[in-house]
Scaffold this motif. Structure first.
Motif, short mmCIF file in Angstrom:
data_model
loop_
_atom_site.label_atom_id
_atom_site.label_comp_id
_atom_site.label_asym_id
_atom_site.label_seq_id
_atom_site.Cartn_x
_atom_site.Cartn_y
_atom_site.Cartn_z
N THR A 70 25.94 34.93 13.47
CA THR A 70 27.38 34.79 13.16
C THR A 70 28.21 34.48 14.40
OG1 THR A 70 27.70 37.18 13.38
CG2 THR A 70 27.20 36.33 11.18
N LYS A 71 27.55 34.42 15.57
CA LYS A 71 28.23 34.05 16.81
C LYS A 71 27.30 33.14 17.62
CE LYS A 71 31.40 37.98 17.22
NZ LYS A 71 31.90 39.08 18.08
N PRO A 72 27.78 32.57 18.73
CA PRO A 72 26.96 31.63 19.49
C PRO A 72 25.57 32.15 19.83
CG PRO A 72 29.20 31.57 20.31
CD PRO A 72 29.15 32.67 19.29
N VAL A 73 24.59 31.25 19.74
CA VAL A 73 23.20 31.57 20.07
C VAL A 73 22.98 31.24 21.55
CG1 VAL A 73 20.79 31.12 19.55
CG2 VAL A 73 22.48 31.07 17.71
N ASN A 74 22.69 32.26 22.33
CA ASN A 74 22.55 32.12 23.78
C ASN A 74 21.18 31.64 24.21
OD1 ASN A 74 25.14 33.12 24.30
ND2 ASN A 74 24.42 35.22 24.28
N SER A 75 20.15 32.04 23.46
CA SER A 75 18.80 31.82 23.93
C SER A 75 17.84 31.75 22.75
CB SER A 75 18.39 32.96 24.87
OG SER A 75 17.06 32.84 25.32
N ALA A 76 16.79 30.96 22.91
CA ALA A 76 15.74 30.87 21.88
C ALA A 76 14.43 30.55 22.56
CB ALA A 76 16.09 29.81 20.84
N ALA A 77 13.32 30.97 21.96
CA ALA A 77 12.00 30.74 22.56
C ALA A 77 10.94 30.69 21.48
CB ALA A 77 11.68 31.85 23.57
N PHE A 78 9.87 29.97 21.77
CA PHE A 78 8.70 29.93 20.89
C PHE A 78 7.78 31.11 21.21
CE2 PHE A 78 9.63 25.33 20.61
CZ PHE A 78 9.44 25.12 19.24
N SER A 79 7.03 31.55 20.21
CA SER A 79 5.91 32.43 20.46
C SER A 79 4.80 31.61 21.12
CB SER A 79 5.41 33.05 19.16
OG SER A 79 4.96 32.04 18.27
N PRO A 80 3.85 32.24 21.79
CA PRO A 80 2.81 31.48 22.50
C PRO A 80 2.02 30.52 21.60
CG PRO A 80 2.80 33.75 23.24
CD PRO A 80 3.74 33.69 22.07
N ASP A 81 1.84 30.88 20.32
CA ASP A 81 1.11 30.00 19.41
C ASP A 81 2.01 28.99 18.71
OD1 ASP A 81 2.45 31.56 17.57
OD2 ASP A 81 0.64 32.50 16.74
N GLY A 82 3.31 29.06 18.96
CA GLY A 82 4.24 28.12 18.37
C GLY A 82 4.59 28.37 16.91
N LYS A 83 4.09 29.47 16.33
CA LYS A 83 4.30 29.73 14.90
C LYS A 83 5.57 30.51 14.61
CE LYS A 83 -0.62 29.59 13.70
NZ LYS A 83 -1.77 30.34 13.11
N ARG A 84 6.15 31.10 15.66
CA ARG A 84 7.37 31.88 15.47
C ARG A 84 8.41 31.47 16.51
NH1 ARG A 84 5.81 38.08 15.43
NH2 ARG A 84 7.31 38.34 13.74
N VAL A 85 9.66 31.73 16.20
CA VAL A 85 10.77 31.48 17.10
C VAL A 85 11.60 32.75 17.19
CG1 VAL A 85 12.98 30.26 17.32
CG2 VAL A 85 10.92 28.98 16.77
N VAL A 86 12.04 33.09 18.37
CA VAL A 86 12.95 34.22 18.55
C VAL A 86 14.27 33.67 19.10
CG1 VAL A 86 12.11 34.74 20.88
CG2 VAL A 86 13.28 36.51 19.55
N SER A 87 15.37 34.19 18.60
CA SER A 87 16.68 33.77 19.07
C SER A 87 17.57 34.98 19.25
CB SER A 87 17.33 32.79 18.08
OG SER A 87 17.56 33.41 16.83
N THR A 88 18.57 34.83 20.11
CA THR A 88 19.49 35.92 20.35
C THR A 88 20.91 35.37 20.45
OG1 THR A 88 19.98 37.80 21.78
CG2 THR A 88 19.26 35.79 22.84
N SER A 89 21.86 36.23 20.11
CA SER A 89 23.23 35.76 19.94
C SER A 89 24.23 36.79 20.43
CB SER A 89 23.46 35.46 18.45
OG SER A 89 24.82 35.33 18.14
N LEU A 90 25.48 36.32 20.59
CA LEU A 90 26.57 37.23 20.91
C LEU A 90 26.93 38.13 19.73
CD1 LEU A 90 28.97 34.91 22.97
CD2 LEU A 90 27.27 36.54 23.81
N ASP A 91 26.27 37.94 18.57
CA ASP A 91 26.52 38.82 17.42
C ASP A 91 25.72 40.12 17.51
OD1 ASP A 91 23.91 38.17 16.75
OD2 ASP A 91 24.43 37.02 14.97
N LYS A 92 25.11 40.37 18.70
CA LYS A 92 24.37 41.60 18.98
C LYS A 92 23.11 41.74 18.13
CE LYS A 92 28.53 44.12 20.41
NZ LYS A 92 29.36 45.33 20.24
#
Length: 333
Positions: A70-92
């Motif tokens: 619900t707020k800007p996404v600061n960072s995102a990354a793949f898991s080592p196998d590329g099957k998952r994505v993690v993201s983080t935001s100012l929405d805590k």
């Protein structure tokens, strides 16, 4: 106004053709992250339009959109196998997604806005660093908080660091933190206990990078030459090579043999990590530049505050394609 990402065929642009070879309808805000997938075939972007997305690196077609923050996404990354994505935001929140479907698998809420996030090399944990300098570690399967630690000596709740970043060492032993701090700090990746405190300068560092062989960490020190430390001893290593100006960013190549440096006015230098010898130098952007090598080392992905993201051939130094942020009046930077 609305924004459109566009890809131009660089050869035709340079010869006067200027023809549009691909167009990505997606983000409506500045790009905060752009990284290659583990197989180099896709690009993951995070944006201040509250979303993240995956694009085909060849065609520029958007493959998956990650919506839910619900707020800007600061960072995102793949898991080592590329099957998952993690993201983080100012929405805590930290979200873990199915990379192929864009569905949220886990939602980790906390009391902090997270500025940087990464999977551990074995994919079992996720680390996040808040804008208030709190380092956290979650179980990637359950979302359980495993450990938490303040990385500043004294709490300073009114001091917000939106440029906070963290890196796992590729061997999984350590987590590195350090941007906008007077030292680069090395933490145990399980207990979050401090292992090394590597001083930079009172003005802090602009960027740091860990060599893929896990032997070195290098940092950009403000208004100074880069500094490099041996991760087995914590000892400072003399910096080879002559720099006519202080770089702003750096990253190691996948084989740890090269380092790409980004400079304030927008050019990139690729140097030998051992003797500092210059391999390539090319003009990348008009302003601040960040960079990441593709996993196979054949390409360099650069991002800038001029709202562009570009792909480069690291052997020839030639541009492959550009992602342009364009407003409704089609003003091209």
């Amino acid at each position: 106004s609305d924004y459109v990402n566009k890809i131009y065929d660089v050869d035709r642009w340079e010869t006067g053709g200027g023809q549009l070879s691909g167009q990505l309808q997606g983000h409506s805000g500045s790009i905060s992250t752009a990284i290659f997938s583990p197989d180099s075939r896709k690009i993951l972007t995070a944006s201040w339009d509250n979303s993240a997305a995956i694009w085909d690196a060849g065609s520029g077609k958007r493959l998956v959109l990650y919506s839910g923050h619900t707020k800007p996404v600061n960072s995102a990354a793949f898991s080592p196998d590329g099957k998952r994505v993690v993201s983080t935001s100012l929405d805590k929140s930290v979200r873990i997604w199915d990379a192929a479907t864009g569905k949220t698998e886990l939602l980790c809420r906390n009391n902090f806005s997270i500025s940087s996030v990464a999977f551990s090399p074995n994919g079992k944990t996720v680390a996040g660093l808040s804008v208030y300098d709190t380092l956290q570690l979650w179980d990637a399967a359950t979302g359980q908080l495993l450990a938490q630690r303040a990385i500043r000596d004294k709490a300073a709740e009114n001091l917000v660091n939106y440029r906070n970043e963290l890196r796992f060492t590729p061997d999984g032993r350590y987590i590195i933190t350090g941007i906008n701090h007077p030292s680069v700090r090395v933490w145990d990746a399980v207990s979050l206990e401090l292992v090394y405190d590597l001083p930079t300068s009172p003005m802090g560092s602009e960027e740091f990078s860990v060599s893929p062989d896990s032997k070195k960490v290098a940092a950009i020190v403000r208004q100074d030459v880069p500094r490099t430390w041996d991760l087995s001893t914590g000892q400072w290593l003399p910096q080879p090579g002559d720099f006519t100006e202080a770089p702003l960013t750096l990253c190691f190549s996948p084989d740890s043999r090269q380092v790409a440096y980004g400079f304030p006015e927008g050019h990139i230098e690729i140097r030998n990590a051992g003797d500092g010898r210059l391999w390539q130098r090319f003009r990348a952007h008009r302003s601040y530049t960040g960079s990441r090598f593709s996993p196979d080392g054949s390409e360099l992905l650069t991002t800038s505050s001029d709202n562009t993201c570009k792909r480069w051939n690291t052997v020839t130094g030639k541009e492959i394609c550009s992602f342009f942020m364009v407003d409704s009046s089609d003003y091209f930077i």
